[in-house]
Design a protein around this motif. Structure first.
Motif, mmCIF file in Angstrom:
data_model
loop_
_atom_site.group_PDB
_atom_site.id
_atom_site.type_symbol
_atom_site.label_atom_id
_atom_site.label_comp_id
_atom_site.label_asym_id
_atom_site.label_seq_id
_atom_site.Cartn_x
_atom_site.Cartn_y
_atom_site.Cartn_z
ATOM 1 N N GLU A 125 -8.526 16.455 9.889
ATOM 2 C CA GLU A 125 -7.538 16.981 8.935
ATOM 3 C C GLU A 125 -8.121 17.080 7.528
ATOM 4 O OE1 GLU A 125 -3.241 15.791 10.955
ATOM 5 O OE2 GLU A 125 -3.850 14.792 9.103
ATOM 6 N N LEU A 164 0.812 -1.224 0.000
ATOM 7 C CA LEU A 164 0.000 0.000 0.000
ATOM 8 C C LEU A 164 0.844 1.272 0.000
ATOM 9 C CD1 LEU A 164 -2.862 1.101 0.043
ATOM 10 C CD2 LEU A 164 -2.812 1.021 2.542
ATOM 11 N N ASP A 165 1.904 1.304 0.819
ATOM 12 C CA ASP A 165 2.738 2.512 0.888
ATOM 13 C C ASP A 165 3.328 2.851 -0.477
ATOM 14 O OD1 ASP A 165 4.050 0.097 1.166
ATOM 15 O OD2 ASP A 165 5.677 0.892 2.396
ATOM 16 N N ASP A 171 -6.762 8.486 6.030
ATOM 17 C CA ASP A 171 -6.488 7.283 6.826
ATOM 18 C C ASP A 171 -7.691 6.994 7.738
ATOM 19 O OD1 ASP A 171 -5.716 5.384 8.630
ATOM 20 O OD2 ASP A 171 -3.785 6.243 9.124
ATOM 21 N N ILE A 210 1.370 8.591 7.979
ATOM 22 C CA ILE A 210 0.529 7.542 7.384
ATOM 23 C C ILE A 210 1.405 6.452 6.767
ATOM 24 C CG2 ILE A 210 -1.164 7.048 5.563
ATOM 25 C CD1 ILE A 210 -2.356 9.862 6.136
ATOM 26 N N ILE A 211 2.409 6.892 6.004
ATOM 27 C CA ILE A 211 3.295 5.909 5.358
ATOM 28 C C ILE A 211 4.003 5.048 6.415
ATOM 29 C CG2 ILE A 211 5.430 5.676 3.994
ATOM 30 C CD1 ILE A 211 3.013 6.297 2.254
ATOM 31 N N HIS A 248 4.055 16.068 7.709
ATOM 32 C CA HIS A 248 3.931 15.230 8.879
ATOM 33 C C HIS A 248 2.856 14.159 8.669
ATOM 34 C CE1 HIS A 248 5.891 15.380 12.697
ATOM 35 N NE2 HIS A 248 4.808 14.857 13.255
ATOM 36 N N ALA A 249 1.733 14.578 8.163
ATOM 37 C CA ALA A 249 0.610 13.651 7.947
ATOM 38 C C ALA A 249 1.024 12.545 6.993
ATOM 39 C CB ALA A 249 -0.602 14.405 7.397
ATOM 40 N N LYS A 250 1.685 12.923 5.909
ATOM 41 C CA LYS A 250 2.108 11.941 4.916
ATOM 42 C C LYS A 250 3.094 10.945 5.524
ATOM 43 C CE LYS A 250 4.773 11.647 0.663
ATOM 44 N NZ LYS A 250 5.400 12.399 -0.431
ATOM 45 N N LYS A 300 2.951 4.385 9.463
ATOM 46 C CA LYS A 300 1.963 3.473 10.070
ATOM 47 C C LYS A 300 1.678 2.277 9.164
ATOM 48 C CE LYS A 300 -1.563 4.705 12.853
ATOM 49 N NZ LYS A 300 -2.787 5.410 13.265
ATOM 50 N N ILE A 301 1.649 2.538 7.868
ATOM 51 C CA ILE A 301 1.417 1.432 6.926
ATOM 52 C C ILE A 301 2.582 0.449 6.999
ATOM 53 C CG2 ILE A 301 1.251 0.809 4.468
ATOM 54 C CD1 ILE A 301 -0.199 3.508 4.036
ATOM 55 N N TRP A 352 -2.690 14.607 2.250
ATOM 56 C CA TRP A 352 -2.786 13.446 3.146
ATOM 57 C C TRP A 352 -3.502 13.869 4.417
ATOM 58 C CZ3 TRP A 352 -0.033 8.772 1.789
ATOM 59 C CH2 TRP A 352 0.731 8.881 0.607
ATOM 60 N N ALA A 353 -4.442 13.047 4.860
ATOM 61 C CA ALA A 353 -5.191 13.390 6.076
ATOM 62 C C ALA A 353 -5.224 12.189 7.010
ATOM 63 C CB ALA A 353 -6.609 13.824 5.708
ATOM 64 N N ARG A 354 -4.732 12.398 8.238
ATOM 65 C CA ARG A 354 -4.689 11.297 9.194
ATOM 66 C C ARG A 354 -6.071 10.949 9.726
ATOM 67 N NH1 ARG A 354 0.567 13.646 12.199
ATOM 68 N NH2 ARG A 354 -0.438 15.498 11.364
ATOM 69 N N THR A 390 -5.286 2.448 8.898
ATOM 70 C CA THR A 390 -3.991 1.818 9.208
ATOM 71 C C THR A 390 -4.085 0.937 10.456
ATOM 72 O OG1 THR A 390 -3.358 3.913 10.227
ATOM 73 C CG2 THR A 390 -2.439 3.452 8.061
ATOM 74 N N MET A 411 -2.078 22.066 11.093
ATOM 75 C CA MET A 411 -1.923 20.795 10.371
ATOM 76 C C MET A 411 -0.623 20.819 9.561
ATOM 77 S SD MET A 411 -4.459 19.095 7.610
ATOM 78 C CE MET A 411 -4.245 20.474 6.502
ATOM 79 N N ASN A 412 0.150 19.783 9.714
ATOM 80 C CA ASN A 412 1.404 19.714 8.990
ATOM 81 C C ASN A 412 1.313 18.625 7.930
ATOM 82 O OD1 ASN A 412 3.977 19.291 8.122
ATOM 83 N ND2 ASN A 412 4.905 19.700 10.125
ATOM 84 N N GLN A 413 1.237 19.059 6.663
ATOM 85 C CA GLN A 413 1.030 18.114 5.571
ATOM 86 C C GLN A 413 2.116 17.040 5.490
ATOM 87 O OE1 GLN A 413 -0.559 16.725 2.828
ATOM 88 N NE2 GLN A 413 -2.115 17.339 4.282
ATOM 89 N N GLU A 455 -10.379 20.137 7.443
ATOM 90 C CA GLU A 455 -9.576 21.364 7.403
ATOM 91 C C GLU A 455 -9.025 21.615 6.003
ATOM 92 O OE1 GLU A 455 -6.508 21.245 10.382
ATOM 93 O OE2 GLU A 455 -8.007 21.153 11.986
ATOM 94 N N LEU A 474 -5.188 -2.246 9.030
ATOM 95 C CA LEU A 474 -4.057 -2.818 8.306
ATOM 96 C C LEU A 474 -3.085 -3.537 9.245
ATOM 97 C CD1 LEU A 474 -2.973 -2.514 5.272
ATOM 98 C CD2 LEU A 474 -1.317 -0.949 6.277
#
Lengths: 462, 210
Positions: free
Chosen positions: A90, A64-65, A293, B10-11, B5-7, B13-14, A84-86, A297, B1-3, A93, A300
């Motif tokens: 987010e 996936l990554d 997300d 997520i990556i 950071h979010a990316k 965590k995956i 990207w939104a956690r 995750t 919000m820090n973009q 926003e 996952l």
């Protein structure tokens, strides 16, 4: 916690006894079944198609990554922007930031469950932005201020008379219109909205990582309108919607169509790879894809639950589920209803709050059998039950009851001493409530099996 | 919000969640050969026409350009179309009828006539793209969509069409690709099929032999 579960029990009971609701659901779900049987004729080997689809989704999930980064890279090169939104906050926003930048006053939307998940409409309305749902079923639901009843057919529970009355009250059209006239009212009403809107928001059926595109499936043409007129297109999607390649659509478009609506392919299947190119006639100046997300995750990271991310949201498991048919979509009190909803909701919104949904299943396995990507849904429900008990989300009485049950069952002496009446009294005391009012309490024989066996053997010996 | 950071988050965590150390994925190679009842080249046009008749779309097969122009005029006369929009200069010239307008007439048009990228035989699908002069709005906004193309644009499957598009637009994909199969429809009110919800209520296809 108890209140969500309690509400579920109360509403399940009242819906299950609502004969008009049952008539509507039976009618609608029967139509779905007939269409599905017809649509699947296009497959020479449906089972192989499903195995292949499962395999493709497995590959997409296990890398996936890589696929998400590849998508971002290609889509950005195409001129689009990836956000990207956690979590839901987010994502909201991000949408708000775009709205503010574009000074947006009006937004048209095509059908999207993920925007239900993050409660986008309520958020935007609070910010004084008008949001209009344009899928007919969603439009009906928005007018009646209700969430969708079904992930594919949002207004499946409404009779044509109810819709006619709704349109009469909210839109001021003549009362008692038929389905065709009502559809034409919506067509007229929404045409101006498409043209006036500043932003179009869509969901995504498939994220295509090799070309950096999003695929959107529909029958009405509203998603095409939403992505044609407004100057900005925002597509919001869960990160699990990835397909490695556009050529996988040859498999997934027909599978989704057959299981969702009984067609070979739906009327409109569109792929959007970015904003309007300089040499193109029209289209949005900006296109954004928001990758959400929001708990995915977590799923996952649990190898047992991972396959639930393969879901393509066709709705087939709802259509065949005896529980969904009887209690309807709103009773679940979740964004995603039916078997797949009961599987994933505890992991997205809390086992403590939604673990009870996994118990509301006869484990008949119809969902597993119909699933186009072969998700083992009924087994995942069982696994949820185990997880829920392990996390101690049980009532004290229930735990006590099973403790007594276990003690009795393991004690030959107790089983033989107590006669049938005593056992029945005990059973009634412990399980009456969970057994339900509409089922007869089982009668226990006067003597235990062990006693009967002994008697019988001694007679034979004599 | 820090973009960023979010990316990263997520990556990360995956990666952690998948815990892939040493495990190979179990996916097998996907072959589409035995999945559908496939179409062979000889019967592809017939298959395309049959599919469309099931979908309520009339396909007119024409021997050559002249036959097409005549057939189109007949249909447009019988339907009493007063304004047909066409934004393809070549096509407009060929049709040459006084009822053909350009984009400006779109809000009062009776029909739009466009060309297409491909036809897909198995599913009766018409493939269009935003790279064509008709763009995104016209073909979906019009109450009637008339499509004209040649039989050499016929492919058997969706994946063949995707392959061909890839070859055709090597440098950059069109921003929008459309696979159109049948007529805009809904079943959202008591599963009653109603045609022409947001898109065209009627579709006509003219297929010219070469």
């Amino acid at each position: 916690m108890r209140t969500i579960q309690g509400k579920f029990h109360r509403e399940s009971q009242s819906k299950a006894e609502d004969l008009e609701h049952r008539r509507m659901m039976n009618h609608a779900l029967n139509q779905s079944e007939i269409a599905f049987q017809n649509g699947k004729q296009q497959f020479q080997n449906l089972d192989k198609a499903k195995e292949d689809a499962q395999s493709v989704k497995e590959k997409a999930t296990i890398h996936l990554d890589r696929y998400l980064l590849e998508f971002e890279d290609r889509f950005t090169k195409n001129g689009g922007k990836v956000i990207w939104a956690r979590d839901g906050k987010e994502a909201l926003e991000a949408v708000w930031k775009i709205c503010a930048e574009k000074k947006a006053k009006k937004i048209v939307k095509s059908k999207s469950m993920v925007t239900e998940e993050i409660h986008l409409n309520a958020f935007l309305q609070k910010k004084d932005i008008e949001v209009i749902e344009t899928d007919l079923g969603e439009y009906i639901q928005q007018l009646s201020e209700e969430p969708p009843y079904h992930i594919v057919a949002p207004s499946i529970h409404k009779s044509k008379e109810e819709v006619a009355q709704l349109f009469h009250e909210k839109l001021g059209v003549r009362p008692h219109l038929g389905p065709e006239e009502l559809t034409m009212v919506a067509r007229r009403q929404l045409r101006t909205e498409f043209q006036e809107a500043d932003i179009g928001i869509t969901g995504v059926n498939f994220l295509l990582s090799d070309i950096g595109g999003v695929a959107i499936t529909e029958n009405e043409g509203n998603a095409r309108m939403v992505t044609a007129f407004p100057n900005t297109h925002i597509a919001i999607t869960g990160i699990e919607k990835v397909l490695p390649s556009a050529k996988d659509l040859e498999l997934f478009w027909p599978l989704l169509a057959t299981h969702g609506s009984g067609q070979k392919v739906t009327v409109y299947n569109s792929i959007f790879t970015g904003p309007k190119h300089r040499n193109e006639t029209d289209g949005p100046e900006d296109m954004y894809v928001i990758l959400l997300d929001n708990g995915r995750t977590n799923i996952l990271s649990d190898p047992e639950m991972r396959e639930s991310l393969h879901c393509i949201r066709c709705g087939a498991c709802l259509n065949v589920c005896p529980v969904y048919k009887n209690i309807g979509g709103h009773t679940y009190n979740t964004v995603y209803g039916g078997p797949i909803g009961s599987v994933i909701t505890p992991h997205l919104s809390g086992m403590k709050e939604y673990g009870h949904l996994s118990h509301a299943s006869s484990l008949c396995g119809a969902c597993t059998e119909v699933c186009p990507v072969k998700i083992n849904l009924h087994e995942l429900l069982l696994k949820n039950r185990r997880k829920s008990v392990e996390q101690k989300n049980t009532f004290r009485l229930e735990k006590f009851s099973w403790y007594i049950w276990k003690r009795s069952m393991l004690s030959r002496r107790m089983l033989n001493t107590a006669n049938g009446n005593t056992k029945e009294r005990m059973f009634r005391y412990l399980f009456k409530k969970s057994w339900g009012e509409n089922r007869a309490i089982p009668t226990f024989p006067k003597k235990s099996f062990n006693e009967q066996w002994k008697e019988r053997n001694s007679k034979i010996e004599k | 919000m820090n973009q960023l950071h979010a990316k990263e988050n997520i990556i990360e965590k995956i990666k952690q969640g998948l815990n892939r150390s040493g495990k190979n994925d179990s996916s097998h190679e996907v072959g589409l050969q035995s999945i559908y009842f496939n179409v062979n080249d000889l019967e592809s046009v017939d298959q395309f026409i049959t599919e469309n008749s099931l979908l309520g779309v009339q396909v007119y097969r024409c021997k050559n350009d002249n036959e097409f122009i005549e057939a189109f005029r007949n249909v447009s006369k019988s339907k009493a179309w007063k304004s047909v929009v066409c934004v393809n200069p070549g096509l407009k010239k060929r049709l040459g009828s006084p009822i053909i307008y350009d984009r400006g007439a779109m809000y009062s048009m009776d029909a739009v006539i466009t060309e297409c990228e491909y036809f897909v035989a198995r599913t009766g699908t018409v493939v269009m793209s935003s790279a064509q002069p008709s763009g995104r709005v016209l073909p979906v906004y019009s109450p009637v969509h008339v499509i004209v193309g040649h039989e050499n644009q016929m492919v058997n499957s969706i994946s063949e069409a995707l392959e061909d598009i890839k070859r055709q637009y090597l440098k950059e994909y069109p921003s929008a690709l459309y696979f159109l199969t049948g007529v805009s429809s809904t079943g959202d009110i008591e599963k009653t099929l109603v045609k022409g919800v947001h898109g065209p209520k009627e579709v006509y296809i003219f297929l010219i032999e070469d």
